[in-house]
Write an enzyme that holds these catalytic residues in place. Sequence first.
Site, PDB file in Angstrom:
ATOM      1  N   ARG A 293      19.516 -35.009 -39.103  1.00 40.49           N
ATOM      2  CA  ARG A 293      20.515 -34.906 -38.025  1.00 40.49           C
ATOM      3  C   ARG A 293      20.050 -35.802 -36.869  1.00 40.49           C
ATOM      4  O   ARG A 293      19.498 -35.354 -35.892  1.00 40.49           O
ATOM      5  CB  ARG A 293      20.666 -33.450 -37.588  1.00 40.49           C
ATOM      6  CG  ARG A 293      21.098 -32.503 -38.685  1.00 40.49           C
ATOM      7  CD  ARG A 293      22.533 -32.689 -39.158  1.00 40.49           C
ATOM      8  NE  ARG A 293      23.520 -32.359 -38.167  1.00 40.49           N
ATOM      9  CZ  ARG A 293      23.995 -31.131 -37.939  1.00 40.49           C
ATOM     10  NH1 ARG A 293      23.512 -30.133 -38.634  1.00 40.49           N
ATOM     11  NH2 ARG A 293      24.895 -30.897 -37.015  1.00 40.49           N
ATOM     12  N   PRO A 294      20.206 -37.138 -37.035  1.00 41.06           N
ATOM     13  CA  PRO A 294      19.707 -38.045 -35.993  1.00 41.06           C
ATOM     14  C   PRO A 294      20.415 -37.831 -34.662  1.00 41.06           C
ATOM     15  O   PRO A 294      21.525 -37.317 -34.618  1.00 41.06           O
ATOM     16  CB  PRO A 294      20.037 -39.424 -36.571  1.00 41.06           C
ATOM     17  CG  PRO A 294      21.143 -39.198 -37.531  1.00 41.06           C
ATOM     18  CD  PRO A 294      20.914 -37.829 -38.108  1.00 41.06           C
ATOM     19  N   ILE A 295      19.756 -38.221 -33.586  1.00 45.83           N
ATOM     20  CA  ILE A 295      20.397 -38.174 -32.262  1.00 45.83           C
ATOM     21  C   ILE A 295      20.283 -39.537 -31.583  1.00 45.83           C
ATOM     22  O   ILE A 295      20.301 -39.650 -30.354  1.00 45.83           O
ATOM     23  CB  ILE A 295      19.774 -37.086 -31.356  1.00 45.83           C
ATOM     24  CG1 ILE A 295      18.269 -37.299 -31.171  1.00 45.83           C
ATOM     25  CG2 ILE A 295      20.058 -35.691 -31.878  1.00 45.83           C
ATOM     26  CD1 ILE A 295      17.678 -36.439 -30.048  1.00 45.83           C
ATOM     27  N   ASP A 296      20.199 -40.599 -32.398  1.00 42.15           N
ATOM     28  CA  ASP A 296      20.065 -41.944 -31.830  1.00 42.15           C
ATOM     29  C   ASP A 296      21.233 -42.307 -30.919  1.00 42.15           C
ATOM     30  O   ASP A 296      21.047 -42.975 -29.889  1.00 42.15           O
ATOM     31  CB  ASP A 296      19.921 -42.979 -32.961  1.00 42.15           C
ATOM     32  CG  ASP A 296      21.082 -42.904 -33.943  1.00 42.15           C
ATOM     33  OD1 ASP A 296      21.319 -41.822 -34.510  1.00 42.15           O
ATOM     34  OD2 ASP A 296      21.789 -43.912 -34.118  1.00 42.15           O
ATOM     35  N   LEU A 297      22.430 -41.850 -31.236  1.00 39.76           N
ATOM     36  CA  LEU A 297      23.592 -42.176 -30.391  1.00 39.76           C
ATOM     37  C   LEU A 297      23.506 -41.427 -29.061  1.00 39.76           C
ATOM     38  O   LEU A 297      23.888 -41.959 -28.012  1.00 39.76           O
ATOM     39  CB  LEU A 297      24.893 -41.830 -31.114  1.00 39.76           C
ATOM     40  CG  LEU A 297      25.128 -42.554 -32.442  1.00 39.76           C
ATOM     41  CD1 LEU A 297      26.448 -42.124 -33.058  1.00 39.76           C
ATOM     42  CD2 LEU A 297      25.084 -44.058 -32.263  1.00 39.76           C
TER      43      LEU A 297
ATOM     44  N   LYS B 197      32.267 -21.174 -31.955  1.00 43.45           N
ATOM     45  CA  LYS B 197      30.825 -21.465 -31.835  1.00 43.45           C
ATOM     46  C   LYS B 197      30.619 -22.880 -31.297  1.00 43.45           C
ATOM     47  O   LYS B 197      29.850 -23.084 -30.351  1.00 43.45           O
ATOM     48  CB  LYS B 197      30.160 -21.346 -33.198  1.00 43.45           C
ATOM     49  CG  LYS B 197      28.746 -21.922 -33.266  1.00 43.45           C
ATOM     50  CD  LYS B 197      28.096 -21.771 -34.614  1.00 43.45           C
ATOM     51  CE  LYS B 197      28.424 -22.913 -35.534  1.00 43.45           C
ATOM     52  NZ  LYS B 197      27.630 -24.152 -35.322  1.00 43.45           N
ATOM     53  N   ASN B 198      31.342 -23.852 -31.872  1.00 48.90           N
ATOM     54  CA  ASN B 198      31.070 -25.244 -31.515  1.00 48.90           C
ATOM     55  C   ASN B 198      31.678 -25.650 -30.189  1.00 48.90           C
ATOM     56  O   ASN B 198      31.520 -26.796 -29.762  1.00 48.90           O
ATOM     57  CB  ASN B 198      31.524 -26.167 -32.649  1.00 48.90           C
ATOM     58  CG  ASN B 198      30.659 -25.968 -33.887  1.00 48.90           C
ATOM     59  OD1 ASN B 198      29.605 -25.324 -33.809  1.00 48.90           O
ATOM     60  ND2 ASN B 198      31.102 -26.469 -35.020  1.00 48.90           N
TER      61      ASN B 198
ATOM     62  N   ARG C 204      24.652 -17.178 -37.952  1.00 47.31           N
ATOM     63  CA  ARG C 204      24.628 -18.239 -36.920  1.00 47.31           C
ATOM     64  C   ARG C 204      26.032 -18.523 -36.400  1.00 47.31           C
ATOM     65  O   ARG C 204      26.222 -18.886 -35.245  1.00 47.31           O
ATOM     66  CB  ARG C 204      24.041 -19.523 -37.502  1.00 47.31           C
ATOM     67  CG  ARG C 204      22.539 -19.540 -37.672  1.00 47.31           C
ATOM     68  CD  ARG C 204      22.064 -20.940 -38.024  1.00 47.31           C
ATOM     69  NE  ARG C 204      22.719 -21.897 -37.169  1.00 47.31           N
ATOM     70  CZ  ARG C 204      23.222 -23.068 -37.607  1.00 47.31           C
ATOM     71  NH1 ARG C 204      23.125 -23.398 -38.879  1.00 47.31           N
ATOM     72  NH2 ARG C 204      23.817 -23.893 -36.775  1.00 47.31           N
TER      73      ARG C 204
ATOM     74  N   ILE D 221      30.694 -36.954 -44.072  1.00 56.32           N
ATOM     75  CA  ILE D 221      30.033 -36.768 -42.782  1.00 56.32           C
ATOM     76  C   ILE D 221      28.539 -36.490 -42.933  1.00 56.32           C
ATOM     77  O   ILE D 221      27.722 -37.131 -42.282  1.00 56.32           O
ATOM     78  CB  ILE D 221      30.690 -35.612 -41.974  1.00 56.32           C
ATOM     79  CG1 ILE D 221      32.195 -35.854 -41.809  1.00 56.32           C
ATOM     80  CG2 ILE D 221      29.989 -35.432 -40.630  1.00 56.32           C
ATOM     81  CD1 ILE D 221      32.556 -37.081 -40.974  1.00 56.32           C
TER      82      ILE D 221
ATOM     83  N   ARG E 218      19.060 -26.690 -34.085  1.00 56.62           N
ATOM     84  CA  ARG E 218      18.925 -28.128 -33.899  1.00 56.62           C
ATOM     85  C   ARG E 218      19.957 -28.662 -32.907  1.00 56.62           C
ATOM     86  O   ARG E 218      19.728 -29.668 -32.275  1.00 56.62           O
ATOM     87  CB  ARG E 218      19.015 -28.891 -35.211  1.00 56.62           C
ATOM     88  CG  ARG E 218      20.365 -28.924 -35.805  1.00 56.62           C
ATOM     89  CD  ARG E 218      20.708 -30.173 -36.519  1.00 56.62           C
ATOM     90  NE  ARG E 218      20.480 -31.370 -35.796  1.00 56.62           N
ATOM     91  CZ  ARG E 218      21.326 -31.909 -34.914  1.00 56.62           C
ATOM     92  NH1 ARG E 218      22.408 -31.251 -34.566  1.00 56.62           N
ATOM     93  NH2 ARG E 218      21.063 -33.076 -34.343  1.00 56.62           N
TER      94      ARG E 218
ATOM     95  N   ASP F 179      33.250 -29.011 -41.937  1.00 51.48           N
ATOM     96  CA  ASP F 179      32.837 -27.603 -41.907  1.00 51.48           C
ATOM     97  C   ASP F 179      33.714 -26.728 -42.795  1.00 51.48           C
ATOM     98  O   ASP F 179      33.339 -25.594 -43.100  1.00 51.48           O
ATOM     99  CB  ASP F 179      32.878 -27.063 -40.473  1.00 51.48           C
ATOM    100  CG  ASP F 179      31.857 -27.753 -39.603  1.00 51.48           C
ATOM    101  OD1 ASP F 179      31.945 -27.621 -38.364  1.00 51.48           O
ATOM    102  OD2 ASP F 179      30.985 -28.456 -40.143  1.00 51.48           O
TER     103      ASP F 179
ATOM    104  N   CYS G 151      18.287 -30.439 -40.652  1.00 48.85           N
ATOM    105  CA  CYS G 151      18.661 -29.073 -41.008  1.00 48.85           C
ATOM    106  C   CYS G 151      19.049 -29.083 -42.480  1.00 48.85           C
ATOM    107  O   CYS G 151      18.857 -30.076 -43.184  1.00 48.85           O
ATOM    108  CB  CYS G 151      19.811 -28.596 -40.128  1.00 48.85           C
ATOM    109  SG  CYS G 151      21.369 -29.352 -40.593  1.00 48.85           S
TER     110      CYS G 151
END
Length: 417
Positions: free
Chosen positions: A121-125, A22-23, A397, A327, A92, A305, A116
């Site tokens: 779940r930041p996306i600043d990076l 999936k990932n 999912r 994490i 997300r 995970d 989630c």
Amino acid sequence: MSQLLVRGGGRLKGEVAVQGAKNSVLPILAATLLTADEVELRGCPRLRDVDASVRILRGLGCEAHWEGGNLLVKTGGLNAWSISDILMREMRSSAIFLGAILARCGQAELSYPGGCELGPRPIDLHLSGLRALGAEIGDAGGMLHCKAPELKGREVVLSLPSVGATENLMLAACGGSGVTTIANAAREPEIVDLQNFLRACGAKVYGAGTSTVTVEGKQPLHGCTYTIMPDRITAATYLCAAASAGGEIFLRGAREDHLATVTAVLREAGCSILADEAGIACTCQGRLQAVRPVRTAPYPGFPTDAQAILMAALLRSQGATVFEENIFENRYRHVDELTRMGANIRVSGRAAVVTGVETLHGAPVYCTDLRGGAALCVAALAAEGETTICEISHIDRGYEDLARDMRALGADAARIE
Ligand code: EPZ
């Protein structure tokens, strides 16, 4: 609402082919935007998250259809660069499309991906890295308005080895002029799979799997046929299922080099694991032993995970095991549900102490998130009586058909629509 019905107590015996990762397929689906040619993805897993990504591609004007287990994508008809709020909320990790849309279209609009079940779940990076490559990104009213008329390669240093940020920057860099170097990049096997896909399309990408990934941008990219790598977390789930219930299984296509920290812990607990180029064989006899502290960390550390599913496998082990989730902020939501089955788990901040019990008993339980849901199934295999697992859309999912695969491994499991 569908449910998973598991009757525990029996040992496992059987084999199953491990689905595509999936990932890996999610960033690769975003990467298909980098070429207008047709791409064939072989071994593509049929998952809710893949369906969501296909809806995003179609929403952008692209074509995508299944031929057996292969997904064919053609982005020549791309006619949009925005992703609707509804589609963004479905998954997300849709943020992974941003870099590829900017590389292809020079602009992008999407809503801020929410948090989630695992916490914010930041996306600043992602955003700081894209800005470093020349993107102008404004956020107003929960929407990201991005313009990148000219992405330019340069060195970008990530403050932490974010998987998604590494992938987003690799894809944006393919559309940038010059060379981009991503320092402190994530080293997960899925990053290597993305690099291999990009190379198959003619991109010049090097270093994936190490902390420094380099991209020579503006290469003319063409279509390809690519086979998705096996899903290491699905493989870990099935190994933990055998550890939980006892028995002997074979996972066709699983790669131990992607799972070394997980197999090491299972061997320490008392499982016998043999791996070769065909897959991984796992035999678990008798009661497991508790293991040394399990600390989740970026690859090649123990994968976050696999935390919930390993915890589920150790619920009846001899002794106590300490887990440390480093994490995500909120990744013990499965603990309350496991406790309803008789587990003895104490959570304090990032730590959780699992003390083995003699018996687990089946109960009605609810999925809290994708891997937490899989953990309930792993625990149910070792529980006396019947467990009804509700809200299994979380599990869908990331697993094609958990009941099907568990039955192939000898479990008494059924999906009830
Ligand atoms: C990917 O998520 C996976 N998802 C996750 O798998 C996995 O748990 C995670 O990597 C870690 O291995 C996909 O690949 C689709 P990160 P991602 O960016 O990319 C923080 C599953 O169950 N962070 O490496 O979102 C973040 O909050 C899912 O299959 C920032 O602070 O993970 C987290 O604490 C769950 N700012 C940490 O970094 C950012 O800009 C790791 O996140 C980005 C991340």
